[in-house]
Design a protein around this motif. Structure first.
Motif, mmCIF file in Angstrom:
data_model
loop_
_atom_site.group_PDB
_atom_site.id
_atom_site.type_symbol
_atom_site.label_atom_id
_atom_site.label_comp_id
_atom_site.label_asym_id
_atom_site.label_seq_id
_atom_site.Cartn_x
_atom_site.Cartn_y
_atom_site.Cartn_z
ATOM 1 N N ASP A 413 -23.939 15.623 -30.779
ATOM 2 C CA ASP A 413 -24.260 16.519 -31.893
ATOM 3 C C ASP A 413 -25.400 15.973 -32.739
ATOM 4 O OD1 ASP A 413 -23.488 18.816 -33.788
ATOM 5 O OD2 ASP A 413 -23.328 17.074 -35.094
ATOM 6 N N VAL A 414 -25.348 14.680 -33.083
ATOM 7 C CA VAL A 414 -26.408 14.124 -33.923
ATOM 8 C C VAL A 414 -27.714 14.020 -33.143
ATOM 9 C CG1 VAL A 414 -26.005 11.655 -33.456
ATOM 10 C CG2 VAL A 414 -26.842 12.369 -35.695
ATOM 11 N N VAL A 415 -27.640 13.849 -31.809
ATOM 12 C CA VAL A 415 -28.858 13.815 -30.999
ATOM 13 C C VAL A 415 -29.541 15.181 -31.014
ATOM 14 C CG1 VAL A 415 -29.716 13.626 -28.632
ATOM 15 C CG2 VAL A 415 -28.158 11.903 -29.521
ATOM 16 N N VAL A 416 -28.766 16.266 -30.864
ATOM 17 C CA VAL A 416 -29.346 17.609 -30.886
ATOM 18 C C VAL A 416 -29.907 17.920 -32.271
ATOM 19 C CG1 VAL A 416 -28.837 20.060 -30.616
ATOM 20 C CG2 VAL A 416 -27.856 18.419 -29.034
ATOM 21 N N GLY A 424 -38.658 18.421 -34.499
ATOM 22 C CA GLY A 424 -39.326 19.698 -34.665
ATOM 23 C C GLY A 424 -39.292 20.616 -33.457
ATOM 24 N N PHE A 425 -38.319 20.458 -32.555
ATOM 25 C CA PHE A 425 -38.187 21.360 -31.415
ATOM 26 C C PHE A 425 -37.208 22.484 -31.752
ATOM 27 C CE2 PHE A 425 -39.773 17.554 -29.366
ATOM 28 C CZ PHE A 425 -40.629 18.056 -28.394
ATOM 29 N N GLN A 426 -37.552 23.696 -31.368
ATOM 30 C CA GLN A 426 -36.644 24.820 -31.525
ATOM 31 C C GLN A 426 -35.586 24.768 -30.416
ATOM 32 O OE1 GLN A 426 -36.679 26.917 -34.150
ATOM 33 N NE2 GLN A 426 -38.362 25.622 -34.907
ATOM 34 N N PRO A 427 -34.380 25.283 -30.674
ATOM 35 C CA PRO A 427 -33.365 25.282 -29.604
ATOM 36 C C PRO A 427 -33.828 25.971 -28.329
ATOM 37 C CG PRO A 427 -32.363 25.816 -31.723
ATOM 38 C CD PRO A 427 -33.844 25.786 -31.948
ATOM 39 N N GLU A 428 -34.688 27.004 -28.476
ATOM 40 C CA GLU A 428 -35.188 27.707 -27.289
ATOM 41 C C GLU A 428 -36.112 26.839 -26.438
ATOM 42 O OE1 GLU A 428 -35.497 28.751 -30.368
ATOM 43 O OE2 GLU A 428 -33.983 30.338 -30.511
ATOM 44 N N TRP A 444 -20.860 20.412 -23.448
ATOM 45 C CA TRP A 444 -20.403 20.586 -24.829
ATOM 46 C C TRP A 444 -21.547 21.068 -25.719
ATOM 47 C CZ3 TRP A 444 -22.065 18.799 -29.456
ATOM 48 C CH2 TRP A 444 -21.258 19.095 -30.561
ATOM 49 N N ALA A 445 -22.727 20.467 -25.578
ATOM 50 C CA ALA A 445 -23.869 20.882 -26.395
ATOM 51 C C ALA A 445 -24.280 22.312 -26.070
ATOM 52 C CB ALA A 445 -25.044 19.926 -26.175
#
Length: 620
Positions: A413-416, A424-428, A444-445
């Motif tokens: 979770d903290v890595v994501v 500065g990366f978007q999830p997409e 899980w992520a």
């Protein structure tokens, strides 16, 4: 009322200490012959001497401060030297110093920086830190003591049993043993002090410890840039990203608590049983046994990379791999603080400034049970031109903690969050790539962050229980199942079925079947399931192609069926496509979907995935 500040006693005092701590009269113009080392020490002691002189000035006229200056300066210099010596004694072990090729570094902004260290005239990219003889031999003694302590820790149950059988645990024999142990600890403390003296005589280590202390006081970009030139014991590295940073939780729904992120909990083994006090008492011995097995033998069997002795043996390889990432790939190391207090060791390689279009995408790599980002699966996306973020499991190399499922999910979770809100990366634009046991954190992520672009699973599995039962005796079946479900529940398939984005997997037969059965239950009925099993059991690519052509799979027809269903019913899974379809149609569609979601790469489990097989998932 105005006055001339240049003639005030305070300005005279400041003028006296402005020339690198020189305590002579301000009218003296003779060149100072002190060495650079003495100068740096005096500069570090400068604030202390200013306070001492200021106190003398308040108790008398201005000339009293001039009289007490030299003695106060020498006392402050001795205090500064002792403080530096203590820092060297308690400081971390320094492994390597990275240097830039064919360029001189900018002068250090940290006080007390020797010129010979900040401006190296070397054409090599890096150099191993060269300790002095005293530090080197003391380090060897302490490292050997650490190995013996680790062996004693793992063998302590057998040792206590043996000593008990021999009658050595009586008070008359324990007291002398405690005296020997105390003497040994005192000797080791003396060795540590000698190591500190060896470090103190080394200008490279003094420069390093000065930068480290400055970075802990002030997390400026310049201090962090200078600290990144050193490879040292990661426990002393300052935290770069905190899970509670306000910017990291603005868009999250709820977010984790200090107890950890949410996990899918296993169903009770016996449904319908009343959870009375008597039943809980009956279960207590089994629960205690499961806890002891999971926290002793089970965790180390499942994650051998967390064993200290293995990490000690792999240390030269890990240092070499980390040097390659820093020097050749310009990687940036960072420490992340998870919600459970564990510190996660990460390495980020930024390719956004290159001409490669893949560099705009970030691949987060989740390693196997004995994998480290220094020598793990990060090489595959790096060679393919992607930006890469690697991280080590809790308890692996620089990461702290133990690798239980809850701690693993907290670390992921903290890595994501770090990738989204700091890098500065978007999830997409984020891709999850997992090898073997890393499939748990990747699924899980993907389940917790549904906007993530894609998931690639390499040599992963569907559930840990069948794998554990294969390697344990049949008589332990109940204990193994209970231990895994309660403490080591790596339920990859269950998490994967809740993932909305596209998936690409290889060598995960059971994982693929459960995934397709969840998304396309009508297609994966009896006929479809049987033909996909035949395709998965093929012994060669030629046999796979033969099965695929035997059922005359028409890919254009399969695409049109799926696209028309998606246009009519939407993209949410599970789909009811194939409900009114013939048996032959379901077989064709099942084979088509299996081929699109699985890339069959023939190799052993520990073979790295070739770059040409690192493919993005299929989009409808």
């Amino acid at each position: 009322m105005s006055h001339d500040s240049s003639n005030s006693p305070r300005s005279k005092r400041l003028q006296l200490i402005s020339d690198y701590g020189c305590t002579r009269s301000s009218k003296c113009r003779k060149p100072c012959s002190r060495s650079a080392e003495t100068v740096s020490t005096r500069r570090e002691a400068e604030p202390v001497r200013a306070d001492v002189k200021g106190t003398q000035h308040l108790s008398g006229p201005g000339r009293a401060g001039l009289t007490g200056g030299p003695a106060a300066g020498r006392a402050a210099a001795r205090a500064g030297a002792m403080a530096k010596l203590l820092s060297c004694v308690l400081g971390p072990r320094l492994y390597k110093i990275y240097r830039e090729r064919d360029s001189e570094r900018a002068p250090s902004s940290v006080p007390g920086t020797p010129t010979s260290v900040t401006n190296p005239h070397s054409s090599s990219w890096d150099t191993y830190y060269q300790p002095r003889a005293l530090e080197k031999h003391a380090d060897s003694i302490l490292a050997l003591a650490s190995v013996f302590w680790s062996i004693s820790y793992y063998s302590s149950p057998f040792a206590f049993f043996y000593l008990y059988r021999k009658g050595y645990l009586s008070l008359s024999k324990v007291v002398p043993f405690s005296h020997y142990a105390g003497t040994l600890l005192l000797l080791l403390a003396g060795v540590a002090c000698l190591r500190g003296i060896g470090r103190w005589t080394n200008p490279q280590y003094r420069q390093f410890i000065t930068i480290l202390e400055a970075t802990h006081r002030n997390h400026s970009a310049e201090n962090k840039r200078q600290l990144a030139n050193y490879n040292f014991d990661f426990r002393s590295w300052p935290v770069d990203f905190h899970w509670e940073e306000p910017s990291s939780r603005k868009e999250s729904r709820g977010g984790p608590s200090r107890r950890g992120v949410a996990l899918l909990r296993p169903e009770p083994l016996h449904r319908g049983t009343a959870d009375t006090f008597l039943n809980r008492v009956k279960k207590l011995p089994c629960q205690i046994t499961s806890y002891l097995v999971a926290h002793t033998l089970g965790r180390r069997m499942l994650y051998p990379g967390s064993v200290y002795l293995l990490q000690k043996a792999l240390m030269p390889v890990l240092l070499q791999g980390q040097a390659r990432l820093v020097e050749e790939c310009h990687g940036r190391r960072a420490k992340l603080l998870a919600c459970d207090g564990n510190e996660i060791d990460t390495m980020f390689v930024d390719r956004r400034g290159t001409a490669e279009p893949q560099g705009q995408k970030l691949v987060i790599c989740c390693e196997g049970n004995a994998g480290f980002y220094e020598v793990g699966c990060v090489s595959t996306p790096l060679e393919a031109g992607y930006s890469v973020l690697g991280w080590n499991h809790p308890g692996f190399a620089g990461s702290t903690g133990v690798p239980f499922p809850q701690n693993e999910a907290n670390a992921m979770d903290v890595v994501v969050q770090f990738a989204i809100h700091r890098l500065g990366f978007q999830p997409e634009d984020i891709i999850l790539y997992a090898w073997s046991i890393g499939g748990f954190t990747a699924t899980w992520a993907a389940m917790s962050y549904p906007d993530i672009s894609a998931v690639i699973l390499d040599a992963s599995f569907d559930d840990l229980v069948p794998l554990a039962l294969k390697v344990m005796p049949d008589s332990w079946r109940g204990l193994v199942t209970r231990t895994v479900r309660q403490h080591l529940n790596l339920n990859n398939a269950e998490q994967l079925c809740r993932v909305p984005e596209d998936i690409m997997s290889n060598r995960g037969n059971d994982l693929l079947l459960k995934f397709l059965q969840h998304r396309y239950p009508r297609v994966m009925a009896e006929e479809g399931l049987r033909v996909v099993r035949q395709w998965l059991e093929a012994s060669s690519q030629l046999e796979e192609a033969s099965i695929y052509s035997r059922w005359e799979v028409e890919e254009d027809w399969c695409l049109s069926v799926l696209r028309s269903y998606q246009a009519e019913h939407g993209p949410e899974f599970p789909w009811s496509v194939g409900e009114d379809m013939s048996a032959d149609g379901r077989r064709q569609l099942a084979l088509f979907l299996a081929q699109k979601h699985l890339n069959n790469f023939e190799a052993t489990h520990c073979t790295p995935l070739p770059t040409q097989n690192f493919q993005m998932p299929w989009h409808l």
